[in-house]
Design a protein around this motif. Structure first.
Motif, mmCIF file in Angstrom:
data_model
loop_
_atom_site.group_PDB
_atom_site.id
_atom_site.type_symbol
_atom_site.label_atom_id
_atom_site.label_comp_id
_atom_site.label_asym_id
_atom_site.label_seq_id
_atom_site.Cartn_x
_atom_site.Cartn_y
_atom_site.Cartn_z
ATOM 1 N N VAL A 21 0.837 -1.208 0.000
ATOM 2 C CA VAL A 21 0.000 0.000 0.000
ATOM 3 C C VAL A 21 0.867 1.250 0.000
ATOM 4 O O VAL A 21 0.687 2.135 -0.844
ATOM 5 C CB VAL A 21 -0.993 -0.009 1.181
ATOM 6 C CG1 VAL A 21 -1.745 1.315 1.268
ATOM 7 C CG2 VAL A 21 -1.980 -1.176 1.037
ATOM 8 N N LEU A 22 1.824 1.347 0.902
ATOM 9 C CA LEU A 22 2.684 2.532 0.920
ATOM 10 C C LEU A 22 3.485 2.625 -0.374
ATOM 11 O O LEU A 22 3.633 3.711 -0.946
ATOM 12 C CB LEU A 22 3.622 2.515 2.129
ATOM 13 C CG LEU A 22 4.519 3.744 2.288
ATOM 14 C CD1 LEU A 22 3.700 5.025 2.416
ATOM 15 C CD2 LEU A 22 5.447 3.567 3.482
ATOM 16 N N GLY A 23 3.968 1.512 -0.857
ATOM 17 C CA GLY A 23 4.760 1.502 -2.085
ATOM 18 C C GLY A 23 4.000 2.008 -3.300
ATOM 19 O O GLY A 23 4.581 2.621 -4.195
ATOM 20 N N LEU A 31 8.324 10.272 -1.616
ATOM 21 C CA LEU A 31 9.070 9.331 -0.779
ATOM 22 C C LEU A 31 9.698 8.272 -1.676
ATOM 23 O O LEU A 31 9.008 7.637 -2.476
ATOM 24 C CB LEU A 31 8.135 8.668 0.243
ATOM 25 C CG LEU A 31 8.747 7.643 1.190
ATOM 26 C CD1 LEU A 31 9.822 8.275 2.067
ATOM 27 C CD2 LEU A 31 7.661 7.013 2.054
ATOM 28 N N ASP A 32 10.992 8.097 -1.544
ATOM 29 C CA ASP A 32 11.720 7.077 -2.292
ATOM 30 C C ASP A 32 11.112 5.702 -2.023
ATOM 31 O O ASP A 32 10.827 5.350 -0.867
ATOM 32 C CB ASP A 32 13.197 7.106 -1.874
ATOM 33 C CG ASP A 32 13.991 5.981 -2.478
ATOM 34 O OD1 ASP A 32 14.303 6.064 -3.688
ATOM 35 O OD2 ASP A 32 14.287 5.017 -1.748
ATOM 36 N N LYS A 33 10.919 4.925 -3.072
ATOM 37 C CA LYS A 33 10.266 3.619 -2.940
ATOM 38 C C LYS A 33 11.032 2.682 -2.009
ATOM 39 O O LYS A 33 10.434 2.000 -1.173
ATOM 40 C CB LYS A 33 10.083 2.961 -4.314
ATOM 41 C CG LYS A 33 9.253 1.685 -4.245
ATOM 42 C CD LYS A 33 8.921 1.149 -5.596
ATOM 43 C CE LYS A 33 7.587 1.725 -5.970
ATOM 44 N NZ LYS A 33 6.893 1.036 -7.047
ATOM 45 N N ASN A 34 12.350 2.631 -2.122
ATOM 46 C CA ASN A 34 13.130 1.743 -1.246
ATOM 47 C C ASN A 34 13.004 2.163 0.212
ATOM 48 O O ASN A 34 12.894 1.315 1.103
ATOM 49 C CB ASN A 34 14.595 1.709 -1.673
ATOM 50 C CG ASN A 34 14.789 0.980 -2.983
ATOM 51 O OD1 ASN A 34 14.077 0.036 -3.295
ATOM 52 N ND2 ASN A 34 15.762 1.422 -3.763
ATOM 53 N N LYS A 38 11.335 0.071 3.394
ATOM 54 C CA LYS A 38 12.009 -0.113 4.681
ATOM 55 C C LYS A 38 11.138 0.378 5.837
ATOM 56 O O LYS A 38 11.003 -0.304 6.856
ATOM 57 C CB LYS A 38 13.347 0.624 4.692
ATOM 58 C CG LYS A 38 14.408 -0.051 3.855
ATOM 59 C CD LYS A 38 15.708 0.713 3.935
ATOM 60 C CE LYS A 38 16.804 0.024 3.145
ATOM 61 N NZ LYS A 38 18.105 0.678 3.337
ATOM 62 N N ILE A 39 10.555 1.564 5.679
ATOM 63 C CA ILE A 39 9.719 2.137 6.739
ATOM 64 C C ILE A 39 8.548 1.220 7.065
ATOM 65 O O ILE A 39 8.217 1.005 8.231
ATOM 66 C CB ILE A 39 9.202 3.534 6.320
ATOM 67 C CG1 ILE A 39 10.352 4.540 6.323
ATOM 68 C CG2 ILE A 39 8.069 4.007 7.231
ATOM 69 C CD1 ILE A 39 10.024 5.858 5.635
ATOM 70 N N GLY A 64 -0.615 10.077 6.244
ATOM 71 C CA GLY A 64 0.391 10.910 6.895
ATOM 72 C C GLY A 64 1.298 11.608 5.895
ATOM 73 O O GLY A 64 1.670 12.771 6.081
ATOM 74 N N LEU A 65 1.661 10.897 4.825
ATOM 75 C CA LEU A 65 2.485 11.522 3.786
ATOM 76 C C LEU A 65 1.787 12.731 3.170
ATOM 77 O O LEU A 65 2.404 13.753 2.902
ATOM 78 C CB LEU A 65 2.805 10.521 2.675
ATOM 79 C CG LEU A 65 3.976 9.597 2.897
ATOM 80 C CD1 LEU A 65 4.046 8.556 1.773
ATOM 81 C CD2 LEU A 65 5.272 10.371 2.973
ATOM 82 N N LYS A 66 0.500 12.609 2.945
ATOM 83 C CA LYS A 66 -0.245 13.696 2.302
ATOM 84 C C LYS A 66 -0.593 14.815 3.283
ATOM 85 O O LYS A 66 -0.456 15.984 2.959
ATOM 86 C CB LYS A 66 -1.519 13.151 1.662
ATOM 87 C CG LYS A 66 -2.462 14.225 1.158
ATOM 88 C CD LYS A 66 -2.681 14.207 -0.287
ATOM 89 C CE LYS A 66 -3.582 15.383 -0.679
ATOM 90 N NZ LYS A 66 -3.823 15.478 -2.050
ATOM 91 N N TYR A 67 -1.055 14.454 4.472
ATOM 92 C CA TYR A 67 -1.630 15.452 5.371
ATOM 93 C C TYR A 67 -0.881 15.639 6.688
ATOM 94 O O TYR A 67 -1.260 16.493 7.488
ATOM 95 C CB TYR A 67 -3.084 15.080 5.699
ATOM 96 C CG TYR A 67 -3.966 14.991 4.492
ATOM 97 C CD1 TYR A 67 -4.361 16.136 3.805
ATOM 98 C CD2 TYR A 67 -4.410 13.750 4.028
ATOM 99 C CE1 TYR A 67 -5.190 16.054 2.694
ATOM 100 C CE2 TYR A 67 -5.242 13.661 2.917
ATOM 101 C CZ TYR A 67 -5.621 14.815 2.259
ATOM 102 O OH TYR A 67 -6.436 14.734 1.163
#
Length: 144
Positions: A21-23, A31-34, A38-39, A64-67
């Protein structure tokens, strides 16, 4: 390709539900895919603690990335993310009746016996992709 297609493809490659999902969204939010992999790598399978499904925690990371806030005093952003994660959870539960990994796949994979039973019944192959796809569909609705 839709985000749900991306997420399903990442999951099919062998990444966990949270990573998928995050990927699927990471690059559109810078955000870098790698790094995203990892996160999110410790969140798959309900964190293997009989907890929240990794597709849901991955979606929370996307929100969280968006907002999300970058300053401690940004209470408006904090409040918005809390509201949106709760909204996401309600939408996911409306589709699947629960957000915990154990309830969704029918096995407590925090135990060796539960993990093996889930593997034996192909739960990761037959059930988890639907949760990954669903998480991405709900995210797409929410992100507009």
């Amino acid at each position: 390709m839709t985000n749900s297609d991306k997420a399903a493809g990442i999951f099919k490659e062998g990444f966990s539900c949270s990573m998928a999902v995050l990927g699927a969204y990471c690059e559109q939010f810078g955000l870098d895919k790698n790094l995203a992999y990892k996160i999110s790598s410790g969140f798959g399978g309900g964190m293997h603690l009989d907890q929240t499904c990794g597709a849901v925690t991955g979606a929370f990371m996307v929100l969280g990335l968006k907002y999300g806030r970058t300053r401690a005093d940004d209470i408006e952003a904090k409040t918005k993310v809390v509201k949106l994660t709760n909204e996401f959870a309600k939408k996911f539960m409306a589709r699947h009746k629960n957000i915990t990994c154990t309830a969704l796949i029918g096995h407590d994979i925090s135990t060796p016996q539960g993990f093996e039973a889930a593997k034996k019944q192909d739960a990761f192959k037959h059930l988890c992709p639907r949760y990954v796809i669903s998480a991405a569909e709900i995210l797409d609705e929410m992100l507009g």
